[in-house]
Motif scaffolding. Structure first.
Motif, short mmCIF file in Angstrom:
data_model
loop_
_atom_site.label_atom_id
_atom_site.label_comp_id
_atom_site.label_asym_id
_atom_site.label_seq_id
_atom_site.Cartn_x
_atom_site.Cartn_y
_atom_site.Cartn_z
N PHE A 121 8.32 18.23 20.41
CA PHE A 121 8.63 16.81 20.14
C PHE A 121 7.78 16.28 18.98
O PHE A 121 8.29 15.58 18.10
CB PHE A 121 8.38 16.00 21.40
N LEU A 122 6.49 16.61 18.97
CA LEU A 122 5.64 16.17 17.86
C LEU A 122 6.13 16.77 16.54
O LEU A 122 6.11 16.09 15.50
CB LEU A 122 4.19 16.59 18.12
N PHE A 123 6.57 18.02 16.59
CA PHE A 123 7.12 18.63 15.38
C PHE A 123 8.37 17.89 14.91
O PHE A 123 8.53 17.60 13.71
CB PHE A 123 7.46 20.10 15.63
N LEU A 124 9.27 17.58 15.83
CA LEU A 124 10.50 16.90 15.46
C LEU A 124 10.24 15.54 14.85
O LEU A 124 10.92 15.13 13.89
CB LEU A 124 11.42 16.76 16.68
N ILE A 125 9.24 14.82 15.36
CA ILE A 125 8.91 13.50 14.80
C ILE A 125 8.46 13.64 13.36
O ILE A 125 9.01 13.02 12.45
CB ILE A 125 7.81 12.81 15.64
N GLN A 126 7.42 14.45 13.14
CA GLN A 126 6.84 14.50 11.79
C GLN A 126 7.77 15.20 10.80
O GLN A 126 7.90 14.76 9.66
CB GLN A 126 5.45 15.17 11.82
N ARG A 127 8.47 16.24 11.22
CA ARG A 127 9.33 16.94 10.27
C ARG A 127 10.62 16.16 10.03
O ARG A 127 11.19 16.20 8.94
CB ARG A 127 9.65 18.34 10.81
N GLY A 128 11.08 15.41 11.04
CA GLY A 128 12.24 14.55 10.84
C GLY A 128 11.96 13.46 9.82
O GLY A 128 12.80 13.16 8.96
N LEU A 129 10.76 12.85 9.90
CA LEU A 129 10.36 11.85 8.90
C LEU A 129 10.24 12.51 7.52
O LEU A 129 10.70 11.96 6.51
CB LEU A 129 9.03 11.22 9.29
N ALA A 130 9.61 13.68 7.48
CA ALA A 130 9.41 14.36 6.21
C ALA A 130 10.73 14.74 5.56
O ALA A 130 10.87 14.69 4.34
CB ALA A 130 8.53 15.60 6.40
N ALA A 131 11.73 15.12 6.37
CA ALA A 131 13.03 15.50 5.81
C ALA A 131 13.66 14.34 5.06
O ALA A 131 14.25 14.51 3.99
CB ALA A 131 13.95 16.00 6.92
N GLY A 132 13.53 13.15 5.62
CA GLY A 132 14.06 11.97 4.92
C GLY A 132 13.31 11.67 3.65
O GLY A 132 13.91 11.34 2.62
N ILE A 133 11.98 11.82 3.70
CA ILE A 133 11.17 11.53 2.52
C ILE A 133 11.43 12.53 1.40
O ILE A 133 11.45 12.18 0.22
CB ILE A 133 9.67 11.53 2.89
N THR A 134 11.64 13.81 1.76
CA THR A 134 11.86 14.82 0.72
C THR A 134 13.20 14.61 0.01
O THR A 134 13.39 15.10 -1.10
CB THR A 134 11.81 16.25 1.29
N ILE A 135 14.13 13.91 0.65
CA ILE A 135 15.36 13.51 -0.04
C ILE A 135 15.15 12.21 -0.80
O ILE A 135 15.57 12.05 -1.95
CB ILE A 135 16.52 13.36 0.96
N TYR A 136 14.47 11.27 -0.16
CA TYR A 136 14.28 9.93 -0.74
C TYR A 136 13.39 9.94 -1.98
O TYR A 136 13.68 9.27 -2.98
CB TYR A 136 13.69 9.02 0.33
N ALA A 137 12.29 10.68 -1.91
CA ALA A 137 11.28 10.62 -2.97
C ALA A 137 11.82 10.94 -4.35
O ALA A 137 11.67 10.15 -5.29
CB ALA A 137 10.10 11.53 -2.62
N PRO A 138 12.49 12.10 -4.53
CA PRO A 138 13.02 12.36 -5.87
C PRO A 138 14.18 11.43 -6.22
O PRO A 138 14.40 11.13 -7.39
CB PRO A 138 13.48 13.81 -5.79
N SER A 139 14.91 10.98 -5.19
CA SER A 139 16.07 10.14 -5.46
C SER A 139 15.66 8.81 -6.08
O SER A 139 16.30 8.33 -7.03
CB SER A 139 16.85 9.89 -4.16
N ILE A 140 14.60 8.19 -5.56
CA ILE A 140 14.23 6.89 -6.08
C ILE A 140 13.72 6.99 -7.51
O ILE A 140 13.97 6.12 -8.35
CB ILE A 140 13.18 6.19 -5.17
N ILE A 141 13.04 8.09 -7.83
CA ILE A 141 12.54 8.26 -9.19
C ILE A 141 13.68 8.60 -10.15
O ILE A 141 13.81 8.02 -11.23
CB ILE A 141 11.44 9.34 -9.21
N LEU A 142 14.53 9.54 -9.74
CA LEU A 142 15.64 9.93 -10.61
C LEU A 142 16.61 8.77 -10.83
O LEU A 142 17.08 8.55 -11.95
CB LEU A 142 16.38 11.12 -10.00
N SER A 143 16.89 8.02 -9.78
CA SER A 143 17.82 6.90 -9.93
C SER A 143 17.23 5.83 -10.83
O SER A 143 17.95 5.21 -11.64
CB SER A 143 18.17 6.31 -8.56
N THR A 144 15.93 5.60 -10.74
CA THR A 144 15.27 4.60 -11.57
C THR A 144 15.28 5.02 -13.03
O THR A 144 15.61 4.23 -13.92
CB THR A 144 13.83 4.37 -11.09
N ILE A 145 14.92 6.26 -13.28
CA ILE A 145 14.82 6.74 -14.66
C ILE A 145 16.19 6.87 -15.31
O ILE A 145 16.39 6.50 -16.47
CB ILE A 145 14.09 8.10 -14.69
#
Length: 554
Positions: A121-145
């Protein structure tokens, strides 16, 4: 970007997706889908392990980290090679002997079901959050630029990942990650060579290194023992060791990569390859960031790298302030350029350069203050935009498309590994163990694909609703450090303290996790030290065992 860049970008991404689907056609059972039929060779394992860890954040934020703060971030990885040796000696043989699909199956065999489910369960929490961030992080920079819609960018990355991950499972992830790593590292090396070639005539590599060194960008080692200092030799060796031990030894997104190996020897070689190559790879990326800093000492940089944020400043008074700051910045740049030329020629020392650099930092902060005053909700940290700004403004066409393919490929590789691991843990540790224990192999295969799709949709949903955080590579590591120490503590008790039984470690883990969260939200200790909560889990488990509290059937 022109037509050539688009062709390179889209051609690279579509080839990787098509290759992954083609190479893994015919996965008809759960062992093939989750374990890749135990057919992976050591170099595929090594590349897959590195690709899962090397997200787009690595290639966007790490150069910016070096540009902003120097190369001291490399200390974060100092404990990694030591952790790989420990895992190869003790952990990999144990997992192979038990023939587990996930790391958390071991915990039920060693302790009990509730301890297994807690760690999963602890793994699912942290890795589930990280999965969203690893998609979001480059997206916000690429979309801005690039001026794209943020939601559209997120959907492009997310849907491509979901397509081949749902289709082919573990083998698709590992096969595509080989191609993605080749694109990533090849693109970065080419970018460095072009960067050095574009330095002014008469400024060679030795001069560039001298500039970076004398302006504080090549400081690798900090030997101070300071809990409030984020990156030191000791936080890297100790905190980094425990973080790496937990990440590669108990995080299913990594464990699944090497459990698909042909043999124990192949898995060991794959992890050792990661231990040998990872630090030099990160050093290269940081060095690129330092060289981008040097490049901008000779070519006029923007006073603020996230240009769309500047364009959102609407008031006439604020715009006038920004114009004045830009003019001051331009004058400072010319003075600093002359001072650097004089220092390289041996006519003066580096003190005037360093003084002008401090004035420039103060000026940049003034610009950030203006933006914050005009738009209070704006995150004004712009280090993540440094490298992509250089790529778009100074690299030749075609190479721009390749470097953007690097960023997209990194986002896809890490996200695919995370979704695959989230699905494996959901099916094996919860659905198959607790909800439906008597399903057919085909049923569990469909369930695995369904959970992959579901986690992909949740990651997309989180990415679509997320907001920007501090330096993105640090944020990912902070998320991991909040949970990895506790998970590692559970596993260490299981590996090395045979007399401690399940209920003891279960409650010790709950207390330790609550302590870490309290320290994070109310304390003042840097995140790498959170990983020492594994020691707290061990200590509390031993105390509970000696005291005879929390009785258990095991």
């Amino acid at each position: 970007m022109n037509l050539l860049d688009w062709l390179v970008l889209l051609g690279t991404l579509l080839f990787i997706v098509a290759y992954g689907i083609y190479k893994t056609r015919g996965s008809q059972n759960i062992e093939s889908y989750l374990m890749g039929d135990n057919s992976l060779k050591w170099w595929t394992i090594g590349l897959s392990v590195m690709a899962t860890q090397a997200s787009a954040i690595t290639f966007l934020s790490t150069p910016g980290q070096a540009y902003e703060s120097g190369m001291g971030f490399i200390q974060f990885y100092f404990g990694l090679p030591l952790a790989m040796v420990v895992l190869c000696i003790w952990v990999i043989p144990l997992y192979y002997r038990l023939k587990v699909y996930t790391a958390y199956e071991f915990l039920e065999k060693r302790f009990d079901l509730k301890t297994r489910l807690l760690a999963a369960f602890l793994f699912l929490i942290q890795r589930g959050l990280a999965a969203g961030i690893t998609i979001y992080a480059p997206s916000i920079i690429l979309s801005t630029i690039l001026g794209w819609s943020l939601n559209l960018t997120i959907l492009i990355i997310g849907l491509l990942v979901i397509l081949y991950t749902v289709s082919g499972g573990t083998r698709a992830v590992s096969q595509t990650q080989k191609q993605q790593m080749a694109v990533m590292m090849g693109g970065m090396v080419v970018a460095l060579l072009v960067l050095l070639a574009k330095l002014p005539e008469g400024v060679g590599v030795r001069d560039a290194v001298a500039v970076a060194g004398n302006m504080g960008k090549l400081n690798l080692i900090d030997t101070d023992f300071d809990l409030s200092n984020r990156y030191t030799l000791w936080s890297g060796l100790l905190g980094g060791f425990f973080l790496s031990l937990s990440y590669f030894g108990t995080d299913q997104s990594q464990v699944q990569r090497y459990l698909g190996g042909r043999s124990i020897a192949e898995s060991r070689l794959g992890l050792l390859m990661n231990g040998l190559v990872k630090v030099p790879m990160q050093l290269l990326i940081l060095f690129i960031g330092a060289m981008v800093f040097v490049f901008y000492q000779f070519y006029q940089p923007p006073v603020y790298y996230n240009q769309p944020h500047l364009q959102k400043v609407q008031t006439a008074e604020a715009q006038q302030e920004l114009i004045q700051y830009q003019q001051q910045f331009n004058r400072l740049f010319e003075q600093k350029r002359e001072a650097i030329d004089a220092a390289l020629a041996g006519e003066e020392g580096w003190e005037p350069v360093q003084q002008l650099q401090e004035e420039e930092k103060t000026l940049r902060q003034s610009v950030r203050d203006v933006i914050t005053t005009a738009n209070p909700d704006t995150d004004v940290k712009d280090a993540d935009y440094v490298f992509i700004t250089f790529v778009l403004n100074y690299l030749p066409h075609g190479l721009i498309g390749l470097l953007l393919a690097v960023i997209f490929s990194a986002a896809m590789s890490s996200s695919a590994g995370e979704l695959n691991a989230l699905a494996s843990t959901s099916v094996v540790d919860f659905y198959k163990r607790v909800i439906r224990q008597e399903g057919s192999d085909h049923h569990y295969l469909l369930a695995s694909k369904g959970f992959t799709l579901a986690w992909g949709a949740l990651a997309l949903l989180f990415a679509l609703t997320a907001r920007q955080f501090e330096n993105l590579i640090e944020f990912i590591n902070i998320i991991g450090s909040l949970f990895y120490g506790t998970i590692l503590g559970i596993f260490l008790v299981g590996f090395f303290f045979r007399r401690i039984i399940g209920a003891k470690v279960f409650y010790a883990a709950l207390i330790s996790e609550a302590t870490v969260l309290a320290i994070h939200f109310f304390g003042d200790i840097e995140y790498l030290w959170y990983n020492f909560s594994c020691i707290l889990v061990i200590a509390l488990s031993w105390i509970f065992q000696q005291a005879g509290v929390f009785s258990s059937r095991k």
